[in-house]
Design an enzyme around this catalytic site. Structure first.
Site, PDB file in Angstrom:
ATOM      1  N   GLY A 168      -2.878  -7.317   6.972  1.00  0.00           N
ATOM      2  CA  GLY A 168      -2.313  -8.086   7.942  1.00  0.00           C
ATOM      3  C   GLY A 168      -1.147  -8.813   7.445  1.00  0.00           C
ATOM      4  CB  VAL A 169       0.570 -11.940   8.406  1.00  0.00           C
ATOM      5  CG1 VAL A 169      -0.238 -13.255   8.054  1.00  0.00           C
ATOM      6  CG2 VAL A 169       2.122 -12.456   8.423  1.00  0.00           C
ATOM      7  CG  ASP A 170      -2.473 -12.242   2.418  1.00  0.00           C
ATOM      8  OD1 ASP A 170      -1.414 -12.576   1.673  1.00  0.00           O
ATOM      9  OD2 ASP A 170      -3.590 -12.222   1.832  1.00  0.00           O
ATOM     10  CG  ASP A 187       8.236  -8.665  10.011  1.00  0.00           C
ATOM     11  OD1 ASP A 187       7.626  -9.439   9.390  1.00  0.00           O
ATOM     12  OD2 ASP A 187       8.469  -7.417   9.475  1.00  0.00           O
ATOM     13  CB  ILE A 188       6.318 -14.145   9.547  1.00  0.00           C
ATOM     14  CG1 ILE A 188       6.456 -15.754   9.560  1.00  0.00           C
ATOM     15  CG2 ILE A 188       5.485 -13.750   8.802  1.00  0.00           C
ATOM     16  CD1 ILE A 188       5.322 -16.569   9.739  1.00  0.00           C
ATOM     17  CG  ASN A 207      -7.913 -13.399   0.561  1.00  0.00           C
ATOM     18  OD1 ASN A 207      -7.924 -13.942  -0.479  1.00  0.00           O
ATOM     19  ND2 ASN A 207      -7.443 -12.110   0.975  1.00  0.00           N
ATOM     20  CB  THR A 248      -5.447 -15.039  16.228  1.00  0.00           C
ATOM     21  OG1 THR A 248      -4.085 -14.277  15.988  1.00  0.00           O
ATOM     22  CG2 THR A 248      -5.353 -16.366  16.457  1.00  0.00           C
ATOM     23  N   GLY A 249      -6.114 -12.738  13.600  1.00  0.00           N
ATOM     24  CA  GLY A 249      -6.372 -11.048  13.318  1.00  0.00           C
ATOM     25  C   GLY A 249      -7.533 -10.675  12.737  1.00  0.00           C
TER      26      GLY A 249
END
Ligand code: AR6
Length: 165
Positions: free
Chosen positions: A30-32, A8-9, A22, A116-117
């Site tokens: 997602g990760v954002d 997990d970043i 974005n 990639t998500g």
């Protein structure tokens, strides 16, 4: 050196993490979404001052409540079949993040698997572009520690196989 992690970043304790954002830079899924939740509302406040970001470009903020000192927000391309400069734009994301890392004397940086998500970029091609672009950038910054933080096992396996060579 390049490192590979299934992680997990938001937990990264080095200098900088990269956000797959974005163009608004005002948060998303997602990760954002995970980064904004973990960083707290100060991150969104700082992002509001940036005026968005073009696809393929990147902008730096503080890490706020994250363990990492900085977040480098980059905007990957939406995959549209490959005929809309997607590969070049994705390479540009990695390149711009490394340029910003160099300007701010960042010694360690973690990348998610940009685009990639939700943006549906094919994972294998994205990994090839990521690794080639980072290797090239590291010729000018040989001391930087780069972490590929994979969140799904499929991406992790793709990177593991590509990094063997
Ligand atoms: N740590 C590391 N990687 C993660 C984490 C995490 N905590 N959570 C997800 N991933 P995505 P995109 C991986 O969809 O395709 C947002 O709404 C995930 O498994 O986050 O560039 C933005 O606001 C995948 O491999 O980003 C944009 O609108 C990778 O992160 C849009 O999504 C990227 O998936 C950007 O889409």
């Amino acid at each position: 050196m390049i490192h590979l992690e299934l992680s997990d970043i938001t937990k990264f304790t080095g200098d900088a993490i990269v956000n797959a954002a974005n163009r608004s830079l005002l948060g998303g899924g997602g990760v954002d979404g995970a980064i904004h939740r973990a960083a707290g509302s100060g991150l969104l406040e700082e992002c509001r001052t940036l005026g968005g970001c073009a696809t393929g470009d990147a902008k730096l903020t503080s890490g706020h409540g994250l363990p990492a000192k900085y977040v480098i927000h980059t905007v990957g391309p939406v995959w549209q079949g490959g005929g809309h400069d997607e590969a070049e734009l994705l390479a540009s994301c990695y390149r711009r993040c490394m340029e910003i890392a160099s300007e701010h004397e960042i010694a360690s940086i973690a990348f998610p698997n940009i685009s990639t998500g939700i943006y549906r970029f094919p994972k294998e091609l994205a990994a090839e572009i990521a690794i080639a672009t980072i290797r090239k950038a590291m010729l000018d910054m040989p001391a930087i520690e780069v972490y590929f933080s994979c969140f799904d096992e499929e991406n992790y396996r793709i990177y593991r196989d590509l990094l063997k060579n």
